[in-house]
Scaffold this active site. Structure first.
Site, PDB file in Angstrom:
ATOM      1  CG  HIS A 196      16.527 -13.825  40.034  1.00 32.94           C
ATOM      2  ND1 HIS A 196      17.889 -13.690  40.185  1.00 32.94           N
ATOM      3  CD2 HIS A 196      16.186 -13.007  39.014  1.00 32.94           C
ATOM      4  CE1 HIS A 196      18.344 -12.817  39.294  1.00 32.94           C
ATOM      5  NE2 HIS A 196      17.333 -12.401  38.560  1.00 32.94           N
ATOM      6  CG  ASP A 207      14.579  -9.608  38.530  1.00 32.53           C
ATOM      7  OD1 ASP A 207      13.825 -10.315  39.211  1.00 32.53           O
ATOM      8  OD2 ASP A 207      15.788  -9.462  38.771  1.00 32.53           O
ATOM      9  CD  GLU A 208      18.978 -10.089  35.941  1.00 30.85           C
ATOM     10  OE1 GLU A 208      19.923  -9.493  35.416  1.00 30.85           O
ATOM     11  OE2 GLU A 208      19.087 -10.712  37.032  1.00 30.85           O
ATOM     12  CB  ILE A 209      12.355 -14.418  32.416  1.00 30.48           C
ATOM     13  CG1 ILE A 209      11.473 -14.132  33.644  1.00 30.48           C
ATOM     14  CG2 ILE A 209      12.014 -15.774  31.811  1.00 30.48           C
ATOM     15  CD1 ILE A 209      10.015 -13.955  33.315  1.00 30.48           C
TER      16      ILE A 209
END
Length: 586
Positions: free
Chosen positions: A274, A346-348
Site C-alpha cells: 500500500h 497488510d495485504e503484501i
C-alpha cells in the site's frame, strides 16, 4: 444487581451531603427493579442510570458550569462548548417526553470535581464519572477521575436536556464507565481526500458518542496527502494536488480538536504494501509501482500485483527504503503525540515482490517472501519502538496465508495487532499468540461494504443477478447498524484471552466515499459500535437489547442531525411515533 446498587450507594454517600442521603437511598431501592423505557435517553446507554420518577426542571437563564480547572485548556474548552450548547441546541424530541415539572426552582449550577486533573489522554485512562441532578437544591454535580471522564459526563448532562427554553431531567443519578478502553473510527484519507473540517466534524460526533480513538489511515497507494519536513517530495509528488494535503498546522489543529473532545488521534502509515504513492518521489525503492494490477486478468487472481487497483510495495532489499521510511516515521511520531503508531503491514501481494529483479535473485538464492517481510520488520519495528511508541499492525503480519512472520520475532510487549478477517476466529488466534488486539472485523465493522465494486469494465455485471447476496463488493452485504451493534468482540474467548481485547473500530475505506457521503456512511452505525463497546449490547439479564436500542438510536440519530451530522435514518419516522408497530414480532 443488588450488590452493584449497594456499591453505588456507598460511593454516593462518601461524596454527598447528608441532605442527599435520603434522595439516593430511595434510588437504591428503585434500582433493584427492572428498567423501563424512559422519556429521554442517553446514547450510549450509561452503565447505571437512575431516574425513579421522571420529572424535569428548567435551566436557569444564568445557569453555569462551575469548573475550578481553568488551567486545563481542553477541559475548559469542553466546558465552554457545552455551556453554549445547552442554550443553543434546542433539541426537540420526536416523541414529547411524558414528564412533569418537578419544582419551580430552576437548575442554577453544575459543579465539576475531577480527582486527577493532570491525567494524560492515553489508552486505558479512566473515563468514569458520576452525575447527580438534585432538582430541589437547584444544583447538579459531576464527579470524575480525570478530565476525560468529565467530558463524558458533560455530554450525558447535555443529552438529558431538551427544549427551548431548555429544561433538564430532574432527580437523576448516573454512574458510568466504559467496558472497553479503545472505541474508534478509522477513516482512509488516501483514496479520496477529506478536508480538515470534515475530519473535525467526524471527531466532534465521536466525542458526542463517547468514542475515543480517531484512527487516521493517512497514506496508501493512491495518494500521500501529508506534508513531512524530512521528506517533502512525498506529498509534493504523491498528493492529489496542492489543495489536497495536510500540513503540520492542520495536524496540530486536528490533534488539539480531538483532545478537547477526549478523542485520541492514532496515525497510520501503511507499509511495506500500500505504498504506491511513494513511487512518484522514490521510484528506485519500489516494486511493481504504477503497473496494471491484474496483468493476467481476473481469472488468474493469484498472479495479481495488488488486491485492488493501485500497485506498489517498498523493496526491503534496498537500503534507501529504510532511510526514507525512518524519516517518515520520525516526522509522524513528532506530529502525533499518541503512544500508538499504526505501521500497516497488510495485504503484501506475492506478485508485486516477485516482479522485482533484485527480489527474484534473493529468492533464487534460497530466500523466501516471509523472510523478506521479517527483514523489513526487523529493520523498522525497533526504530518505531525507540520513539516511545507502541506499534500497531494489521493482523496479516502474523496470519496471512502466504507472507507472514513467526510470533517470536515481534514482541507482544511493544506490538498490538488489528484484526479484519474471519471474525472471532482471527481474534482468537491473535490473543492465543499473546498479543493485544483491536477488533475491526470486516464481517461486522467495515462501513464501506455492500456499495458495489469500483473497478471498471467489469463483465460480471452482464449476468443478471451476478452480485446478489454480497452487494457487488468483496465484503458485502451492507453492514447494518444492527449487525454492528450485535457483534460481541470477545465471543469465544476465555476470561484471560478477553483481557487482551483492547476494543474495536469501525472502518470506512474510501474507494467510494468522500466528504459528500461521509456522515451518512459513518453515522449512526458508528453510534451502534459506541454503545456496544461502552456499556454492552445486552441488558441486565444477558439478553441482547437491539429491540430496545432501535427507538433510542432513532432518537439519537435525530439529535445528531440537529447538531449538523447528516446521519442516515434507520427507519421511517412513522415507526418512532407508533411504538412497536415496526417490530418483526409485536
Amino acid at each position: 444487581m443488588a450488590k452493584a446498587s449497594i456499591d453505588l450507594l456507598i460511593i454516593t454517600l462518601s461524596s454527598s451531603s447528608s441532605s442527599s442521603f435520603f434522595f439516593f437511598f430511595f434510588f437504591f431501592f428503585i434500582s433493584l427493579s427492572s428498567p423501563q423505557p424512559l422519556p429521554i435517553n442517553v446514547w450510549p446507554k450509561p452503565t447505571t442510570f437512575l431516574w425513579p420518577t421522571p420529572t424535569f426542571t428548567p435551566l436557569s437563564p444564568s445557569f453555569q458550569i462551575l469548573s475550578p480547572y481553568s488551567s486545563h485548556p481542553h477541559l475548559t474548552s469542553a466546558v465552554a462548548r457545552y455551556s453554549a450548547l445547552l442554550f443553543s441546541e434546542h433539541y426537540n424530541p420526536i416523541v414529547a417526553p411524558a414528564v412533569n415539572l418537578s419544582v419551580l426552582q430552576p437548575l442554577r449550577t453544575l459543579t465539576l470535581c475531577v480527582a486527577d486533573i493532570s491525567a494524560p489522554l492515553r489508552h486505558g485512562v479512566d473515563e468514569s464519572y458520576t452525575l447527580s441532578i438534585d432538582a430541589s437544591a437547584g444544583a447538579a454535580a459531576l464527579t470524575s477521575a480525570t478530565p476525560w471522564g468529565a467530558m463524558r459526563g458533560l455530554e450525558t448532562f447535555l443529552q438529558l436536556s431538551w427544549g427551548d427554553p431548555p429544561v433538564v431531567a430532574g432527580d437523576v443519578y448516573v454512574a458510568d464507565r466504559p467496558i472497553f478502553g479503545h472505541r474508534g473510527v478509522m477513516l482512509d484519507t488516501s483514496r479520496n481526500y477529506y478536508p480538515v473540517e470534515d475530519i473535525m466534524r467526524t471527531i466532534d460526533a465521536m466525542g458526542s458518542n463517547k468514542l475515543n480513538v480517531f484512527h487516521w489511515h493517512i497514506t496508501d497507494s493512491h495518494s500521500f496527502p501529508i506534508e513531512l519536513p524530512s521528506e517533502p517530495k512525498l506529498a509534493e509528488k504523491g498528493a492529489y494536488g496542492e489543495g489536497m494535503r495536510y500540513n503540520a498546522a492542520d495536524v496540530a489543529a486536528v490533534v488539539d480538536f480531538g483532545m478537547s473532545r477526549g478523542v485520541r488521534v492514532m496515525p497510520e502509515i501503511d507499509a511495506p504494501a500500500h505504498t504506491g504513492s511513494w513511487a512518484e518521489a522514490y521510484p528506485e525503492i519500489m516494486t511493481c509501482a504504477n503497473m496494471f494490477w491484474l496483468p493476467n486478468g481476473p481469472e488468474n487472481w493469484p498472479d495479481r500485483l495488488a488486491s485492488e487497483p493501485g500497485t506498489g510495495h517498498l523493496n526491503p532489499l534496498d537500503p534507501q527504503t529504510y532511510q526514507v521510511h525512518e524519516n517518515v516515521i520520525k516526522d509522524i511520531a513528532s506530529l502525533f503525540p499518541d503512544e500508538f503508531l499504526h505501521a500497516g503491514g497488510d495485504e503484501i501481494t506475492p506478485g508485486c515482490w516477485n516482479s522485482d529483479p533484485s527480489i527474484q535473485a534473493y529468492l533464487s538464492d534460497g530466500g523466501t517472501l516471509s523472510q523478506l517481510l521479517e527483514l523489513f520488520l526487523n529493520l523498522t519495528h525497533p526504530y518505531i519502538v525507540s520513539l516511545n511508541k507502541t506499534v500497531v499492525y494489521w493482523e496479516d503480519i502474523l496470519l496471512d496465508s502466504q507472507i507472514r512472520v513467526n510470533s517470536s520475532m515481534i514482541s507482544p510487549e511493544t506490538t498490538i495487532l488489528q484484526t479484519w478477517n474471519s471474525g472471532p476466529n482471527n481474534t482468537k488466534l491473535i490473543v492465543q499468540a499473546g498479543y493485544r488486539v483491536i477488533v475491526s472485523s470486516a464481517d461486522f465493522y467495515y462501513l464501506d461494504c455492500g456499495h458495489g465494486d469500483f473497478v471498471g469494465n467489469d463483465s460480471s455485471y452482464d449476468q443478471i443477478g451476478s452480485d446478489v447476496g454480497i452487494g457487488g463488493s468483496w465484503c458485502g452485504p451492507f453492514k447494518t447498524w444492527q449487525r454492528v451493534y450485535d457483534y460481541d468482540i470477545t465471543y469465544g474467548l476465555t476470561q484471560v484471552e478477553s483481557s487482551l481485547v483492547l476494543g474495536g473500530e469501525v472502518a470506512l475505506w474510501s474507494e467510494q466515499a468522500d466528504p459528500t457521503v461521509l456522515d451518512a456512511r459513518v453515522w449512526p452505525r458508528a453510534s451502534a459500535l459506541a454503545e456496544a463497546l461502552w456499556s454492552g449490547n445486552r441488558d441486565m439479564t444477558g439478553k441482547k437489547r437491539y429491540a430496545d436500542a432501535t427507538d433510542r438510536l432513532t432518537d439519537w440519530r435525530h439529535r445528531m442531525v440537529g447538531r449538523g451530522i447528516n446521519a442516515e435514518p434507520i427507519q421511517p419516522l412513522w415507526c418512532r411515533t407508533h411504538p412497536g408497530m415496526c417490530n418483526l414480532v409485536y
